[in-house]
Design a protein around this motif. Structure first.
Motif, mmCIF file in Angstrom:
data_model
loop_
_atom_site.group_PDB
_atom_site.id
_atom_site.type_symbol
_atom_site.label_atom_id
_atom_site.label_comp_id
_atom_site.label_asym_id
_atom_site.label_seq_id
_atom_site.Cartn_x
_atom_site.Cartn_y
_atom_site.Cartn_z
ATOM 1 N N PHE A 69 -19.320 3.346 -1.621
ATOM 2 C CA PHE A 69 -18.320 2.845 -2.586
ATOM 3 C C PHE A 69 -16.903 2.916 -2.006
ATOM 4 C CE2 PHE A 69 -19.424 7.223 -3.609
ATOM 5 C CZ PHE A 69 -18.200 7.859 -3.598
ATOM 6 N N GLY A 70 -16.820 2.698 -0.706
ATOM 7 C CA GLY A 70 -15.521 2.725 -0.043
ATOM 8 C C GLY A 70 -14.543 1.713 -0.599
ATOM 9 N N ASP A 71 -15.059 0.621 -1.155
ATOM 10 C CA ASP A 71 -14.156 -0.391 -1.724
ATOM 11 C C ASP A 71 -13.445 0.111 -2.968
ATOM 12 O OD1 ASP A 71 -16.631 -0.283 -3.020
ATOM 13 O OD2 ASP A 71 -16.384 -2.308 -3.837
ATOM 14 N N ARG A 72 -13.922 1.247 -3.493
ATOM 15 C CA ARG A 72 -13.253 1.816 -4.674
ATOM 16 C C ARG A 72 -12.654 3.191 -4.349
ATOM 17 N NH1 ARG A 72 -17.584 1.546 -9.302
ATOM 18 N NH2 ARG A 72 -19.043 1.493 -7.553
ATOM 19 N N ALA A 73 -12.341 3.384 -3.085
ATOM 20 C CA ALA A 73 -11.842 4.706 -2.671
ATOM 21 C C ALA A 73 -10.444 4.624 -2.057
ATOM 22 C CB ALA A 73 -12.811 5.315 -1.670
ATOM 23 N N VAL A 74 -9.687 5.692 -2.290
ATOM 24 C CA VAL A 74 -8.323 5.813 -1.739
ATOM 25 C C VAL A 74 -8.266 7.101 -0.926
ATOM 26 C CG1 VAL A 74 -5.849 5.964 -2.308
ATOM 27 C CG2 VAL A 74 -7.440 4.867 -3.933
ATOM 28 N N LEU A 75 -7.736 7.009 0.274
ATOM 29 C CA LEU A 75 -7.386 8.236 1.009
ATOM 30 C C LEU A 75 -5.873 8.363 0.915
ATOM 31 C CD1 LEU A 75 -7.932 10.648 2.898
ATOM 32 C CD2 LEU A 75 -7.666 9.073 4.822
ATOM 33 N N SER A 76 -5.393 9.480 0.391
ATOM 34 C CA SER A 76 -3.937 9.592 0.224
ATOM 35 C C SER A 76 -3.373 10.757 1.019
ATOM 36 C CB SER A 76 -3.569 9.698 -1.257
ATOM 37 O OG SER A 76 -3.973 10.919 -1.778
ATOM 38 N N LEU A 77 -2.207 10.479 1.619
ATOM 39 C CA LEU A 77 -1.529 11.438 2.507
ATOM 40 C C LEU A 77 -0.085 11.544 2.054
ATOM 41 C CD1 LEU A 77 -2.782 9.549 5.649
ATOM 42 C CD2 LEU A 77 -3.807 11.634 4.782
ATOM 43 N N TYR A 78 0.362 12.742 1.756
ATOM 44 C CA TYR A 78 1.736 12.865 1.246
ATOM 45 C C TYR A 78 2.386 14.168 1.676
ATOM 46 C CZ TYR A 78 -1.214 14.864 -2.521
ATOM 47 O OH TYR A 78 -2.160 15.543 -3.237
ATOM 48 N N TYR A 79 3.636 14.336 1.286
ATOM 49 C CA TYR A 79 4.536 15.419 1.715
ATOM 50 C C TYR A 79 4.939 15.231 3.170
ATOM 51 C CZ TYR A 79 2.911 17.840 -2.496
ATOM 52 O OH TYR A 79 2.588 18.176 -3.778
ATOM 53 N N GLY A 80 4.896 14.021 3.638
ATOM 54 C CA GLY A 80 5.302 13.762 5.008
ATOM 55 C C GLY A 80 4.581 12.538 5.525
ATOM 56 N N VAL A 81 4.898 12.203 6.756
ATOM 57 C CA VAL A 81 4.278 11.051 7.412
ATOM 58 C C VAL A 81 3.402 11.594 8.540
ATOM 59 C CG1 VAL A 81 4.753 8.940 8.703
ATOM 60 C CG2 VAL A 81 6.312 9.673 6.896
ATOM 61 N N PRO A 82 2.145 11.162 8.635
ATOM 62 C CA PRO A 82 1.295 11.719 9.678
ATOM 63 C C PRO A 82 1.837 11.409 11.075
ATOM 64 C CG PRO A 82 0.056 10.196 8.260
ATOM 65 C CD PRO A 82 1.479 10.153 7.821
ATOM 66 N N GLU A 83 1.539 12.283 11.999
ATOM 67 C CA GLU A 83 1.881 12.027 13.397
ATOM 68 C C GLU A 83 1.093 10.797 13.857
ATOM 69 O OE1 GLU A 83 4.036 13.850 15.382
ATOM 70 O OE2 GLU A 83 4.579 14.829 13.507
ATOM 71 N N PRO A 84 1.636 10.004 14.772
ATOM 72 C CA PRO A 84 0.944 8.768 15.192
ATOM 73 C C PRO A 84 -0.493 9.000 15.666
ATOM 74 C CG PRO A 84 3.188 8.768 16.004
ATOM 75 C CD PRO A 84 2.979 10.103 15.369
ATOM 76 N N GLY A 85 -0.714 10.093 16.428
ATOM 77 C CA GLY A 85 -2.065 10.373 16.927
ATOM 78 C C GLY A 85 -3.045 10.675 15.805
ATOM 79 N N VAL A 86 -2.554 11.311 14.774
ATOM 80 C CA VAL A 86 -3.385 11.626 13.599
ATOM 81 C C VAL A 86 -3.680 10.344 12.823
ATOM 82 C CG1 VAL A 86 -3.335 12.807 11.348
ATOM 83 C CG2 VAL A 86 -2.548 13.995 13.403
ATOM 84 N N TYR A 87 -2.641 9.553 12.659
ATOM 85 C CA TYR A 87 -2.778 8.321 11.872
ATOM 86 C C TYR A 87 -3.774 7.368 12.519
ATOM 87 C CZ TYR A 87 -1.407 4.048 9.407
ATOM 88 O OH TYR A 87 -1.412 2.888 8.669
ATOM 89 N N GLU A 88 -3.696 7.250 13.828
ATOM 90 C CA GLU A 88 -4.615 6.351 14.554
ATOM 91 C C GLU A 88 -6.063 6.676 14.226
ATOM 92 O OE1 GLU A 88 -2.394 5.019 18.639
ATOM 93 O OE2 GLU A 88 -3.924 6.577 18.743
ATOM 94 N N VAL A 89 -6.383 7.959 14.229
ATOM 95 C CA VAL A 89 -7.758 8.378 13.922
ATOM 96 C C VAL A 89 -8.105 8.049 12.471
ATOM 97 C CG1 VAL A 89 -9.325 10.355 13.800
ATOM 98 C CG2 VAL A 89 -7.655 10.210 15.656
ATOM 99 N N LEU A 90 -7.151 8.254 11.600
ATOM 100 C CA LEU A 90 -7.399 8.042 10.164
ATOM 101 C C LEU A 90 -7.710 6.584 9.832
ATOM 102 C CD1 LEU A 90 -4.676 10.363 8.614
ATOM 103 C CD2 LEU A 90 -7.141 10.721 8.627
ATOM 104 N N LEU A 91 -7.304 5.683 10.712
ATOM 105 C CA LEU A 91 -7.573 4.271 10.440
ATOM 106 C C LEU A 91 -9.079 3.959 10.436
ATOM 107 C CD1 LEU A 91 -4.676 2.564 12.435
ATOM 108 C CD2 LEU A 91 -4.863 2.895 9.966
ATOM 109 N N ASP A 92 -9.893 4.909 10.926
ATOM 110 C CA ASP A 92 -11.353 4.715 10.899
ATOM 111 C C ASP A 92 -11.973 5.065 9.542
ATOM 112 O OD1 ASP A 92 -11.387 3.882 13.501
ATOM 113 O OD2 ASP A 92 -11.807 5.877 14.323
ATOM 114 N N VAL A 93 -11.174 5.509 8.621
ATOM 115 C CA VAL A 93 -11.757 5.924 7.335
ATOM 116 C C VAL A 93 -12.280 4.706 6.574
ATOM 117 C CG1 VAL A 93 -9.697 5.791 5.846
ATOM 118 C CG2 VAL A 93 -11.408 7.582 5.454
ATOM 119 N N LYS A 94 -13.388 4.920 5.851
ATOM 120 C CA LYS A 94 -14.007 3.781 5.177
ATOM 121 C C LYS A 94 -13.557 3.649 3.725
ATOM 122 C CE LYS A 94 -17.966 3.552 8.222
ATOM 123 N NZ LYS A 94 -19.275 4.151 8.501
#
Lengths: 331, 333
Positions: free
Chosen positions: B204-229
């Motif tokens: 049910f990834g089409d109905r899911a949100v991954l949320s990140l707050y209290y800051g902006v992720p480091e670029p290396g972290v963000y790159e990996v997170l782009l694989d989330v479904k």
């Protein structure tokens, strides 16, 4: 009465001390309008006297007024600076709240805020220096809401100007140790945040003359901000170290730290009283790292002692003073 | 292109609710008084979101002392200890202490969906859960499991939570991983989070949100997170607009729909609409869908300002849509 502060390992405090009755009642009565500010100032002298006595009896060299007048490090000043109004309730934890002050107009210094307490503490300190301690502009900014300025760069400088004015009053009254408290800084350990405070500290401390300029920073990820703060215009960083198991020390050495160090050796969040041997061991650990001479080390607690029972706070101070005395003979 | 708005998470308690909860804690009022007040409060909060034109709403989670607590209360082998600062806020959470492998005694989210879905109609209901990495790394682990194993076990329980919430009628499942926007987060943390969040939202990834707050992720972290479904990827833009903008311009959204936290939920000053429009145009101009939201939960500002920010967000959704020539989407489904 003259007092000679030891050349090596002088002992000091960060500032706050457990509220001694009737301090808390007086604060509430003043806020409720049951007593005037003038009456409050008169009556708060007794708790200050007790706090000063405890520090002297414990053997502290550079003392404070115990911040008996201050129920909170931000609200106290917000109530006395023009441009602030009391805030609505904001949660701190669980169902516990505080009234986070709101900046609604141009900020303006209107009267002395901490000088009278400092003068009184000095009059009964038996010659010991008393630190003038004030909440810093970064912490005032972060722990207030702002409806007036919008731009943090502008707001922090306005706050710094107000603090500067109060510091000038303190110096005029004779204060030679000025400490700016910045607990909020370590919660946002980024370069741009550290630079905001650097500019503000320039405003506060520039051209003050023969005054020891101190910044107290505690908790959070201090190691992350160390590289960004070393150029601050201060003589001393007063740091919490015991609570974080002294993990900061290798970083200080690595970065070539050359300022004075307020060396936090007792944890203010535990009732357990560190023994003289333990504290002496922490001092030895620092000395063996061989990056700072004993003349630049001020032995003190991690942070303010206000949350501890009075007898525990006093016992911690007593042990750190004794440990420093022994260390002086050795180093 | 369609643009829509939603609140990210919890709402501050009203004066009345604070007092009722205090009375119940003191034992001077029965628990059902608090339950009734939470219902009333949630209806108000949901009403404000409907008025702002949001197609999906939250109930405000006003009875949660912190994001972990309801799950701690509902699970076996975990309790709470002292207080610890919650990221860079002047707010403290009670540290969850895992003493063994956690297991569910009851479920938190589905109950809320049943409780509030009628009040939310015609909007959908979003439920929010702490991410397994944030949960595990911000807890004290005395379970005998490694932190990674504990996070896996938490993810297993959260997957059950999510499934039951969907069965109850939830429209969106949001997984909050603020730890990954923290300066201490590493690409390894991000990889673990991606694996575990993918296991939670599998199917049910089409109905899911991954949320990140209290800051902006480091670029290396963000790159990996782009694989989330998860279809939606939420970033806190208000906290550090320049860093967020630069990150999104450099790395893109990796095929995700961006949920941009443009309304600052930790400050009470009104947000600058023109600056937000400019920022959004720079990072999400060509997208087919865009979500605008608050930078984080609103439980750290006073109640009346949270209401005001809700309305401001609704207004900003309209303005952004207008400036992008997009449609405003306000009916779920």
């Amino acid at each position: 009465m003259a007092y000679s502060v030891p050349r090596k390992f002088p002992t000091t405090v960060v500032g706050s001390y457990p509220k001694i009755p009737p301090a808390m009642d007086l604060i509430k009565k003043r806020r409720a309008g049951e007593i005037s500010e003038e009456e409050f100032r008169k009556l708060i002298k007794e708790p200050i006297r007790e706090a000063v006595r405890d520090q002297i009896e414990a053997g502290i060299d550079i003392i404070s007024d115990g911040e008996q007048s201050r129920e909170d490090m931000v609200v106290y000043f917000a109530e006395r600076v023009e441009g602030y109004r009391p805030g609505d309730w904001v949660r701190i934890f669980d169902n516990v709240y505080f009234r986070k002050p709101v900046i609604v107009g141009d900020l303006k210094w209107v009267r002395q805020m901490i000088v009278e307490d400092w003068v009184y503490a000095t009059s009964i300190s038996q010659g010991r220096p008393v630190k003038g301690i004030i909440t810093g502009p970064y912490t005032m900014m972060e722990w207030s809401f702002d409806l007036r300025y919008g731009r943090r760069e502008e707001l922090i400088i306005e706050l710094a100007r107000i603090i500067r004015r109060e510091v000038e009053e303190l110096v005029k009254a004779g204060a030679r140790y000025i400490q700016v408290d910045e607990p909020a800084l370590s919660t946002r350990p980024w370069r741009e945040e550290a630079e905001l405070l650097k500019d503000a500290l320039e405003v506060i401390f520039k051209g003050l003359g023969d005054v020891k300029r101190i910044v107290h920073i505690c908790y959070g990820r201090l190691e992350k901000i160390i590289p960004y703060i070393l150029e601050y215009p201060v003589d001393q960083f007063d740091l919490e170290l015991k609570n974080s198991n002294f993990r900061l020390l290798p970083y200080l050495k690595e970065y070539g730290y050359d300022k004075e160090l307020g060396f936090g050796v007792v944890d203010v969040h535990t009732l357990q009283v560190e023994t003289v041997e333990e504290i002496k061991g922490y001092i030895d650990k620092l000395m063996k790292m061989d990056f700072i001479p004993p003349e630049k080390v001020y032995v003190d607690p991690d942070c303010g002692l206000k949350r501890l029972p009075r007898e525990v706070a006093k016992a911690k101070m007593k042990n750190l003073a004794e440990a420093a005395r022994i260390a002086r003979e050795e180093w | 292109m369609k643009v829509w708005g939603m609140l990210l998470g919890g709402f501050p308690r009203s004066r009345r609710l604070r007092h009722v909860l205090r009375d119940v804690e003191r034992g001077t009022a029965p628990y059902y008084v608090a339950e009734a007040e939470v219902d009333r409060f949630a209806s108000q909060v949901i009403g404000a979101q409907l008025a702002a034109g949001f197609p999906v709403v939250v109930d405000g989670m006003a009875d949660w002392h912190d994001i972990f607590r309801p799950f701690v209360d509902a699970w076996r082998n975990v309790t709470v200890d002292g207080l610890l600062r919650y990221f860079d806020n002047n707010f403290f959470y009670r540290i969850p202490v895992f003493t063994d492998e956690p297991d569910a005694r009851s479920f938190v989210l589905s109950r809320r969906v049943y409780r509030f879905r009628d009040a939310a109609d015609p909007a959908g209901v979003k439920v929010v859960m702490p991410g397994p990495v944030t949960f595990a790394y911000m807890s004290k682990n005395l379970s005998g499991l490694s932190t990674e194993e504990l996070a896996e076990r938490i993810a297993f329980l959260l997957r059950e939570e999510a499934r039951k919430a969907l069965d109850a009628g939830a429209s969106l499942i949001q997984v909050d991983e603020p730890f990954l926007a923290d300066i201490d987060a590493t690409p390894d943390h991000a990889r673990l989070a991606v694996d575990l969040v993918n296991s939670i939202v599998d199917g049910f990834g089409d109905r899911a949100v991954l949320s990140l707050y209290y800051g902006v992720p480091e670029p290396g972290v963000y790159e990996v997170l782009l694989d989330v479904k998860a279809r939606y990827l939420m970033l806190d833009v208000a906290d550090a607009p320049a860093r967020a903008s630069s990150l999104l311009k450099d790395k893109g959204a990796g095929g995700h729909v961006l949920a941009l936290g443009v309304v600052d939920a930790r400050r009470i000053i009104d947000d600058d609409e023109s600056r937000i429009i400019e920022l959004v145009k720079g990072v999400a101009g060509g997208s087919e869908e865009l979500v605008l939201t608050t930078s984080t939960w609103m439980d750290l500002i006073p109640y009346r300002y949270a209401l005001r920010k809700t309305i401001i967000l609704g207004r900003i959704v309209e303005s952004v849509a207008s400036s992008l020539g997009a449609d405003v989407w306000s009916i779920w489904g």
